[in-house]
Design an enzyme around this catalytic site. Structure first.
Site, PDB file in Angstrom:
ATOM      1  CG  HIS A  24      -1.832   1.116   1.372  1.00 14.57           C
ATOM      2  ND1 HIS A  24      -3.199   1.012   1.227  1.00 14.57           N
ATOM      3  CD2 HIS A  24      -1.594   2.431   1.652  1.00 14.57           C
ATOM      4  CE1 HIS A  24      -3.747   2.205   1.400  1.00 14.57           C
ATOM      5  NE2 HIS A  24      -2.794   3.085   1.668  1.00 14.57           N
ATOM      6  CD  GLU A  25       1.734   3.310   3.596  1.00  9.39           C
ATOM      7  OE1 GLU A  25       1.864   4.445   3.093  1.00  9.39           O
ATOM      8  OE2 GLU A  25       0.681   2.955   4.154  1.00  9.39           O
TER       9      GLU A  25
HETATM   10 ZN   LIG Z   1      -2.766   5.078   2.055  1.00  8.18          ZN
END
Ligand SMILES: [Zn+2]
Length: 169
Positions: free
Chosen positions: A134-135
């Site tokens: 996600h990052e």
């Molecule tokens: Zn996020």
């Protein structure tokens, strides 16, 4: 110091972040502030673009401050391995109030600098694998809604536009 988190629609979230050339002293307070902001939110990860800084830096802590060894800082990270598949509900501090089921690889290996500029390799499965991906996506200007199929993505984007019109976003 807590930093304001920018939301979906802010241009900084929708363009690729730039590599960090070298670890300078002014990067350290940014990292401290990002950790404080992530823990306070609370969240398991925060990328620099989310606080308006277009650099390839993110912090992750799947324990949200409970275990010091879970706190990790990544600078200029890249994928070494990705395998398998997991389907879980996912949210984002830049999309408050929205979640969706997102398909992600079940295991990843990432390498990047830590905050001292030492190269580290980290393996993650489950929630950590999800948070790392996600990052990483944030650094590539991809938000979790961008990984959804058309209709689901359109629903969320439409609701955000309505919130924005009311001044509630
Ligand atoms: Zn996020």
């Amino acid at each position: 110091m807590m930093l304001p988190i920018v939301k979906f629609g802010d241009p900084v979230l929708h363009r690729k972040a730039a590599p960090v050339d070298q670890i300078t002293a002014d990067l350290q307070p940014l990292i401290d502030d990002m950790i404080e902001t992530m823990h306070a939110a609370p969240g398991v990860g925060l990328a620099a673009p989310q606080v308006g800084v277009p650099l390839r830096v993110f912090v992750v802590d799947v324990s949200v401050g409970r275990r010091a060894e879970d706190l990790r800082v990544f600078i200029n990270p890249s994928f070494v391995e990705r395998e398998g598949m997991q389907l879980e509900e996912e949210g984002c501090l830049s999309l408050p109030g929205f979640t969706a089921t997102v398909a992600r690889p079940a295991r990843v290996v990432l390498k990047g600098w830590d905050r001292e500029g030492v190269e580290r390799t980290v393996e993650g499965t489950g929630l950590l694998a999800r948070a790392l991906q996600h990052e990483m996506d944030h650094l590539e200007a991809t938000l979790f809604v961008d990984r959804l199929r058309g209709i689901k993505r359109d629903q969320i984007v439409r609701r955000i536009h309505k919130l924005r019109k009311r001044g509630a976003w």
